[in-house]
Scaffold this active site. Structure first.
Site, PDB file in Angstrom:
ATOM      1  N   GLY A  19       1.846   7.583  -9.258  1.00 47.73           N
ATOM      2  CA  GLY A  19       2.354   7.012  -8.021  1.00 47.73           C
ATOM      3  C   GLY A  19       2.897   5.604  -8.234  1.00 47.73           C
ATOM      4  N   GLY A  21       3.898   3.357  -5.943  1.00 44.81           N
ATOM      5  CA  GLY A  21       3.877   2.559  -4.726  1.00 44.81           C
ATOM      6  C   GLY A  21       3.229   1.204  -4.958  1.00 44.81           C
ATOM      7  N   VAL A  87       2.827  16.333 -10.128  1.00 40.10           N
ATOM      8  CA  VAL A  87       1.612  16.929 -10.663  1.00 40.10           C
ATOM      9  C   VAL A  87       1.270  18.195  -9.894  1.00 40.10           C
ATOM     10  CG1 VAL A  87      -0.862  16.631 -11.023  1.00 40.10           C
ATOM     11  CG2 VAL A  87       0.705  14.744 -11.498  1.00 40.10           C
ATOM     12  N   GLU A 175       7.676  -1.484  15.943  1.00 40.88           N
ATOM     13  CA  GLU A 175       8.833  -2.090  15.287  1.00 40.88           C
ATOM     14  C   GLU A 175      10.084  -1.228  15.442  1.00 40.88           C
ATOM     15  OE1 GLU A 175       6.299  -4.570  11.893  1.00 40.88           O
ATOM     16  OE2 GLU A 175       7.201  -2.639  11.388  1.00 40.88           O
ATOM     17  N   ALA A 320      -0.564  -2.225   2.846  1.00 37.12           N
ATOM     18  CA  ALA A 320      -0.169  -2.541   1.479  1.00 37.12           C
ATOM     19  C   ALA A 320      -1.248  -3.312   0.731  1.00 37.12           C
ATOM     20  CB  ALA A 320       1.135  -3.343   1.491  1.00 37.12           C
ATOM     21  N   GLN A 321      -1.881  -4.277   1.394  1.00 37.36           N
ATOM     22  CA  GLN A 321      -2.824  -5.143   0.692  1.00 37.36           C
ATOM     23  C   GLN A 321      -4.026  -4.412   0.080  1.00 37.36           C
ATOM     24  OE1 GLN A 321      -3.330  -8.252  -0.528  1.00 37.36           O
ATOM     25  NE2 GLN A 321      -1.133  -8.424  -0.224  1.00 37.36           N
TER      26      GLN A 321
END
Length: 469
Positions: A19, A21, A87, A175, A320-321
């Site tokens: 991954g 990301g 995978v 948003e 994300a953090q």
């Protein structure tokens, strides 16, 4: 019999990161000086900066602004290679990944950081008719359908209202709805004068009695007020019962209502990809991979899961953090393990969270700062998102495009793609003194004859090709 191709990294320990990301990239970069070989595997050749996908969907950013070529990671890190693949299954006893391409990948350490996918919660029709906003291709589909609908209405008139429904009142939903509303309010009076702004509706549907559930009540209220000021049709305490080709069926206080819509954006909920079930790993709520306090997959040695796809003893926000911090932690743990050392359990440092509603309007909960709203929160939101992007080219392009959108006076440019050629439902004549409007075929012929008698050629809007232009 043809032997199955196998990739191996030789004598040094082989760390496979699945991954590309936030978490996967963080783990790879943290292993830069480690005495290991790293293989990064992803189904795409690029990393997508998901927090700005809605800006692509609403025609403010190019898809290339928020995607980064994963093979570019080798520019500053020579112990890593990239492998494009998916995978299929995992054999943890043999420490081997079996890819759909027929390639097998051996590992000494495995870091699973594949992220998640859209959760439709079993709502009838949602999978078939709504448009998720989790991948680059999906953002482009939303953008192109939006402009296709507008161009059709510009030619054929608004015999019905146009509506975009956004499902989900989290950061992505707020948003996205805010960006759609600003486009309608600020840009379309100039770019689409044929359309009646009052007949274009942006509807945000949320099951809870408020938007932005994880935020403080003060910030939730600000976000709701800001959306209402932008004329967003806010439907709180409202459940989506069914998504149809032409709209959504919602329920509020036991009463159902059908909302006709040309676009339904699904921004509500995420879940593990179904393929995880074939990887021989323990799964918990939402199909996420169960880990211990060191992000190690339960029951497996040297196999770790980080980011949204993982669930450990400590419930972490799917942002994300946590993925970035998890990636760095696992890399640190691997380096310590190679030296026979141990590290303390993973501890997430909450740096805060934020969301934007539109131009000069955002909310932010940042550690060691008071709760922020309005312009200060918006400036921090813009700056942080630009800095967090991968690659200087992406940062510069995003800065230029967002500056052009928010700072340029009188600019109504949009980043558009291809839309279907529009054929008029009824022939009509474009007169320089009035906006196009649909008329009957008989009236169109009379108008054309009248114009021809005055030496003016009538223009009939019909089918054609690009070569006809």
């Amino acid at each position: 019999m043809t032997a199955t191709p196998t990739t191996s990294s030789g004598k040094r320990p082989h760390v496979v990161v699945l991954g590309g990301g936030f978490g996967g990239i963080a783990a790879v970069r943290k292993l830069k000086r480690a005495d290991v070989d790293v293989t990064l595997i992803d189904r795409h050749t690029y990393n997508t900066f998901n927090p700005l996908l809605y800006q692509v969907a609403t025609a403010s950013l190019n898809p290339g602004d928020i995607t980064w070529f994963l093979r570019a990671i080798r520019a500053k890190q020579r112990n890593v290679r990239f492998l494009k693949g998916v995978v299929k299954t995992m054999d943890h006893e043999a420490k081997t990944l079996h890819l759909e391409s027929g390639v097998d990948v051996k590992y000494d350490y495995l870091v699973i950081a594949v992220g998640v996918t859209t959760n439709f919660f079993g709502v009838p029709g949602a999978d078939e008719f709504s448009m998720p906003l989790y991948k680059r291709s999906q953002a482009l589909q939303v953008r192109d359908r939006m402009f296709a609908n507008f161009e059709y209405a510009a030619i054929n008139g608004q015999d019905r209202d146009l509506r975009i429904v956004v499902v989900g009142g989290g950061a992505t939903g707020v948003e996205t709805a805010g960006a759609f509303a600003e486009m309608r309010n600020l840009d379309m009076p100039t770019t689409y004068p044929e359309l009646d702004r009052n007949r274009i509706h942006i509807t945000l549907v949320e099951m809870l009695p408020h938007v932005l559930g994880p935020f403080a009540p003060k910030l939730r209220d600000y976000a709701s007020t800001s959306l209402l000021k932008r004329d967003v049709d806010l439907r709180l305490d409202t459940a989506v019962k069914e998504v149809r080709e032409d709209g959504v069926l919602v329920e509020h206080d036991g009463e159902q209502e059908f909302l006709p819509a040309g676009i339904v954006v699904w921004a509500s909920g995420i879940t593990a990809h179904p393929s995880v079930a074939d990887w021989d790993v323990p799964q918990g709520r939402g199909g996420r991979i169960e880990t211990d306090e060191q992000r190690r997959v339960k029951g497996l040695d040297n196999v770790f899961a980080i980011g949204d796809v993982s669930i450990g003893p400590e419930e972490l926000p799917q942002l994300a953090q946590p993925a970035i911090q998890g990636g760095k932690y696992v890399a640190k743990l691997i380096k310590a393990d190679l030296k026979g050392k141990t590290v303390k359990p993973f501890k997430y440092l909450d740096k805060g969270t934020m969301a934007t509603i539109g131009r000069s309007s955002a909310v932010a909960e940042i550690k060691f700062l008071p709760k922020l709203t309005g312009f200060p929160a918006w400036v921090i939101w813009v700056g942080l998102h630009i800095v967090t992007l991968l690659g200087n080219r992406n940062r510069f392009a995003t800065l230029v495009n967002l500056s052009a959108k928010y700072l340029s006076v009188g600019s109504h440019n949009a980043i558009v793609g291809e839309t279907p050629y529009v054929v008029a439902d009824k022939p009509f004549v474009v007169d320089a003194r009035q906006a196009p409007r649909a008329v009957s075929a008989r009236q169109a012929r009379k108008n054309a004859e009248s114009l021809a008698s005055q030496g003016v050629e009538g223009i009939r809007q019909g089918a054609g090709t690009d070569d006809d232009k």
